[in-house]
Design a protein around this motif. Structure first.
Motif, PDB file in Angstrom:
ATOM      1  N   GLN A 146      18.010  14.049  55.150  1.00  0.00           N
ATOM      2  CA  GLN A 146      17.546  15.431  54.972  1.00  0.00           C
ATOM      3  C   GLN A 146      17.702  15.861  53.519  1.00  0.00           C
ATOM      4  O   GLN A 146      16.826  16.530  52.960  1.00  0.00           O
ATOM      5  CB  GLN A 146      18.342  16.385  55.870  1.00  0.00           C
ATOM      6  N   HIS A 147      18.812  15.480  52.921  1.00  0.00           N
ATOM      7  CA  HIS A 147      19.075  15.821  51.519  1.00  0.00           C
ATOM      8  C   HIS A 147      18.007  15.222  50.609  1.00  0.00           C
ATOM      9  O   HIS A 147      17.513  15.893  49.699  1.00  0.00           O
ATOM     10  CB  HIS A 147      20.469  15.318  51.112  1.00  0.00           C
TER      11      HIS A 147
ATOM     12  N   ARG B  47      14.881  14.345  51.422  1.00  0.00           N
ATOM     13  CA  ARG B  47      13.605  15.051  51.629  1.00  0.00           C
ATOM     14  C   ARG B  47      13.584  16.408  50.927  1.00  0.00           C
ATOM     15  O   ARG B  47      12.573  16.814  50.378  1.00  0.00           O
ATOM     16  CB  ARG B  47      13.331  15.238  53.120  1.00  0.00           C
ATOM     17  N   LYS B  48      14.708  17.093  50.946  1.00  0.00           N
ATOM     18  CA  LYS B  48      14.775  18.438  50.377  1.00  0.00           C
ATOM     19  C   LYS B  48      14.931  18.442  48.852  1.00  0.00           C
ATOM     20  O   LYS B  48      14.401  19.325  48.173  1.00  0.00           O
ATOM     21  CB  LYS B  48      15.947  19.189  51.009  1.00  0.00           C
ATOM     22  N   ASN B  49      15.656  17.475  48.302  1.00  0.00           N
ATOM     23  CA  ASN B  49      16.062  17.549  46.896  1.00  0.00           C
ATOM     24  C   ASN B  49      15.385  16.574  45.942  1.00  0.00           C
ATOM     25  O   ASN B  49      15.541  16.719  44.735  1.00  0.00           O
ATOM     26  CB  ASN B  49      17.582  17.366  46.797  1.00  0.00           C
ATOM     27  N   TYR B  50      14.652  15.577  46.454  1.00  0.00           N
ATOM     28  CA  TYR B  50      14.001  14.657  45.521  1.00  0.00           C
ATOM     29  C   TYR B  50      12.746  15.315  44.969  1.00  0.00           C
ATOM     30  O   TYR B  50      11.902  15.789  45.723  1.00  0.00           O
ATOM     31  CB  TYR B  50      13.638  13.322  46.181  1.00  0.00           C
ATOM     32  N   GLU B  51      12.639  15.375  43.666  1.00  0.00           N
ATOM     33  CA  GLU B  51      11.474  15.960  43.010  1.00  0.00           C
ATOM     34  C   GLU B  51      10.697  14.847  42.318  1.00  0.00           C
ATOM     35  O   GLU B  51      11.183  14.238  41.370  1.00  0.00           O
ATOM     36  CB  GLU B  51      11.920  17.010  42.003  1.00  0.00           C
TER      37      GLU B  51
ATOM     38  N   LYS C 188      23.134  16.084  43.393  1.00  0.00           N
ATOM     39  CA  LYS C 188      23.105  17.353  44.122  1.00  0.00           C
ATOM     40  C   LYS C 188      23.758  17.252  45.504  1.00  0.00           C
ATOM     41  O   LYS C 188      23.794  18.239  46.237  1.00  0.00           O
ATOM     42  CB  LYS C 188      21.663  17.833  44.290  1.00  0.00           C
TER      43      LYS C 188
ATOM     44  N   MET D  39      18.863  13.739  42.136  1.00  0.00           N
ATOM     45  CA  MET D  39      18.921  14.070  43.565  1.00  0.00           C
ATOM     46  C   MET D  39      20.296  13.723  44.153  1.00  0.00           C
ATOM     47  O   MET D  39      20.887  14.517  44.878  1.00  0.00           O
ATOM     48  CB  MET D  39      17.806  13.315  44.295  1.00  0.00           C
TER      49      MET D  39
ATOM     50  N   LYS E 224      22.154  13.496  57.483  1.00  0.00           N
ATOM     51  CA  LYS E 224      22.248  14.526  56.441  1.00  0.00           C
ATOM     52  C   LYS E 224      21.782  13.990  55.086  1.00  0.00           C
ATOM     53  O   LYS E 224      21.153  14.722  54.318  1.00  0.00           O
ATOM     54  CB  LYS E 224      23.680  15.050  56.329  1.00  0.00           C
TER      55      LYS E 224
END
Length: 125
Positions: free
Chosen positions: A46-47, A49-53, A101, A98, A43
């Motif tokens: 996945q977090h 990959r989804k939330n790092y900008e 979040k 990140m 998880k």
């Protein structure tokens, strides 16, 4: 005989304290997982990959770098960033945002009581 009894008491006392029951924090969605630690790691990946900008330079190029993030899942189940170490301030700030979040979760426990859990994770962005 007294020395033997004294030594035996220390050994038994050491075993009793060494058998503290400890559990890991439980990421939302991992409640029924067979391996909570493996689910937590999955998880977290996945977090990321989804939330790092990725931050961008003035030229519009993505800024990349390596960071080491230390964070705590508190006894309330919240993620708190302790430190971010890396060469590029922009990457450090993006990595910190990140981690902040991360969703609230079931905290880890020690002998049945909620307990803080510290993590240090290296990332290569």
């Amino acid at each position: 005989m007294k020395k033997f009894m004294l030594i035996t008491c220390f050994i038994i006392g050491g075993f009793a304290t060494a058998q503290a029951q400890q559990t890991s924090p439980v990421w939302p969605g991992c409640e029924d997982a067979e391996d909570v630690k493996a689910c937590f790691n999955q998880k977290l990946a996945q977090h990321v990959r989804k939330n790092y900008e990725y931050p961008q330079s003035e030229d519009g190029e993505y800024i990349r770098g390596k960071v080491k993030i230390s964070f705590t899942i508190t006894e309330e189940g919240k993620a708190v960033v302790e430190s971010v170490e890396g060469d590029k301030a922009e990457v450090n700030a993006a990595a910190k945002a990140m981690i902040q979040k991360i969703p609230d979760m079931e905290p880890g426990t020690l002998n049945g009581e909620p307990d803080d859990r510290n993590f240090t994770v290296p990332f290569n962005f």
